[in-house]
Design a protein around this motif. Structure first.
Motif, PDB file in Angstrom:
ATOM      1  N   UNK A   1      34.797  -7.571  47.292  1.00 43.96           N
ATOM      2  CA  UNK A   1      33.356  -7.640  47.352  1.00 43.96           C
ATOM      3  C   UNK A   1      32.952  -8.139  48.728  1.00 43.96           C
ATOM      4  N   UNK A   2      31.918  -7.538  49.294  1.00 47.27           N
ATOM      5  CA  UNK A   2      31.426  -7.965  50.589  1.00 47.27           C
ATOM      6  C   UNK A   2      30.562  -9.192  50.422  1.00 47.27           C
ATOM      7  N   UNK A   3      30.293  -9.897  51.544  1.00 47.41           N
ATOM      8  CA  UNK A   3      29.389 -11.034  51.421  1.00 47.41           C
ATOM      9  C   UNK A   3      27.952 -10.527  51.327  1.00 47.41           C
ATOM     10  N   UNK A   4      27.026 -11.449  51.194  1.00 46.86           N
ATOM     11  CA  UNK A   4      25.634 -11.059  50.957  1.00 46.86           C
ATOM     12  C   UNK A   4      24.878 -10.704  52.233  1.00 46.86           C
ATOM     13  N   UNK A   5      25.479 -10.911  53.406  1.00 48.99           N
ATOM     14  CA  UNK A   5      24.796 -10.546  54.646  1.00 48.99           C
ATOM     15  C   UNK A   5      24.957  -9.046  54.879  1.00 48.99           C
TER      16      UNK A   5
ATOM     17  N   UNK B   1      12.223  -7.084  49.008  1.00 46.69           N
ATOM     18  CA  UNK B   1      12.690  -6.170  50.038  1.00 46.69           C
ATOM     19  C   UNK B   1      14.112  -5.777  49.707  1.00 46.69           C
ATOM     20  N   UNK B   2      14.651  -4.783  50.379  1.00 38.68           N
ATOM     21  CA  UNK B   2      15.996  -4.305  50.040  1.00 38.68           C
ATOM     22  C   UNK B   2      17.106  -5.316  50.299  1.00 38.68           C
ATOM     23  N   UNK B   3      16.959  -6.155  51.309  1.00 40.63           N
ATOM     24  CA  UNK B   3      18.009  -7.141  51.584  1.00 40.63           C
ATOM     25  C   UNK B   3      18.034  -8.198  50.477  1.00 40.63           C
ATOM     26  N   UNK B   4      16.861  -8.634  50.033  1.00 35.50           N
ATOM     27  CA  UNK B   4      16.798  -9.579  48.912  1.00 35.50           C
ATOM     28  C   UNK B   4      17.343  -8.921  47.646  1.00 35.50           C
ATOM     29  N   UNK B   5      16.976  -7.669  47.430  1.00 36.29           N
ATOM     30  CA  UNK B   5      17.483  -6.943  46.261  1.00 36.29           C
ATOM     31  C   UNK B   5      19.008  -6.877  46.311  1.00 36.29           C
ATOM     32  N   UNK B   6      19.575  -6.655  47.486  1.00 30.94           N
ATOM     33  CA  UNK B   6      21.028  -6.628  47.628  1.00 30.94           C
ATOM     34  C   UNK B   6      21.624  -7.968  47.216  1.00 30.94           C
ATOM     35  N   UNK B   7      21.062  -9.054  47.742  1.00 29.45           N
ATOM     36  CA  UNK B   7      21.592 -10.388  47.446  1.00 29.45           C
ATOM     37  C   UNK B   7      21.515 -10.712  45.961  1.00 29.45           C
ATOM     38  N   UNK B   8      20.442 -10.275  45.306  1.00 25.37           N
ATOM     39  CA  UNK B   8      20.243 -10.574  43.891  1.00 25.37           C
ATOM     40  C   UNK B   8      20.895  -9.553  42.957  1.00 25.37           C
ATOM     41  N   UNK B   9      21.309  -8.420  43.513  1.00 26.52           N
ATOM     42  CA  UNK B   9      21.838  -7.340  42.691  1.00 26.52           C
ATOM     43  C   UNK B   9      23.196  -7.641  42.089  1.00 26.52           C
TER      44      UNK B   9
ATOM     45  N   UNK C   1      14.960  -5.765  38.808  1.00 28.57           N
ATOM     46  CA  UNK C   1      13.500  -5.818  38.979  1.00 28.57           C
ATOM     47  C   UNK C   1      12.915  -4.614  39.721  1.00 28.57           C
ATOM     48  N   UNK C   2      13.663  -4.070  40.657  1.00 29.87           N
ATOM     49  CA  UNK C   2      13.162  -2.918  41.414  1.00 29.87           C
ATOM     50  C   UNK C   2      13.629  -1.591  40.833  1.00 29.87           C
ATOM     51  N   UNK C   3      14.595  -1.628  39.905  1.00 28.40           N
ATOM     52  CA  UNK C   3      15.124  -0.404  39.323  1.00 28.40           C
ATOM     53  C   UNK C   3      15.915   0.431  40.305  1.00 28.40           C
ATOM     54  N   UNK C   4      16.584  -0.248  41.251  1.00 26.73           N
ATOM     55  CA  UNK C   4      17.294   0.486  42.303  1.00 26.73           C
ATOM     56  C   UNK C   4      18.782   0.175  42.335  1.00 26.73           C
ATOM     57  N   UNK C   5      19.508   1.132  42.898  1.00 28.96           N
ATOM     58  CA  UNK C   5      20.924   1.002  43.201  1.00 28.96           C
ATOM     59  C   UNK C   5      21.029   1.042  44.717  1.00 28.96           C
TER      60      UNK C   5
END
Length: 99
Positions: free
Chosen positions: A1-5, A26-34, A53-57
């Motif tokens: 797994x990659x880090x959150x940055x 935003x997408x970076x926050x979504x990545x961190x929370x995903x 929350x955003x319904x995104x992959x």
């Protein structure tokens, strides 16, 4: 797994604007929370995460968010991987029905 940055490509930013259900993220926050989507998901990426929350992959390659997919329009293989997360029962399925 990659880090959150992660860094954001222009393409991913455009896809986020077009495909996200939630403008409060935003997408970076979504990545961190995903949540990490387990393989096989049928996508070419170093890591793939689902943000409810955003319904995104979101797809990460080499430390960059490269694209964003609307989970409701995901292809069958990705849908099966999403179901393995156990909390995506409200995603649309073929035929416009919800499960």
């Amino acid at each position: 797994m990659t880090d959150d940055y992660v860094r954001l490509t222009d393409h991913a930013a455009d896809r986020w604007a077009a495909r996200s259900d939630d403008t409060g993220y935003g997408p970076v926050v979504a990545w961190r929370e995903g949540r990490v989507i387990p393989e096989p998901h049928g996508l070419e990426a170093d890591e793939v995460r689902f943000h409810r929350p955003s319904g995104t992959v979101l797809l990460n390659r080499d430390g960059y968010l490269v694209t964003v997919i609307d989970a409701d329009s995901a292809k069958p293989k990705l849908r099966r991987a999403l179901r393995c997360l156990g909390d995506v029962a409200d995603l649309e399925i073929e035929g416009g029905e919800r499960r």
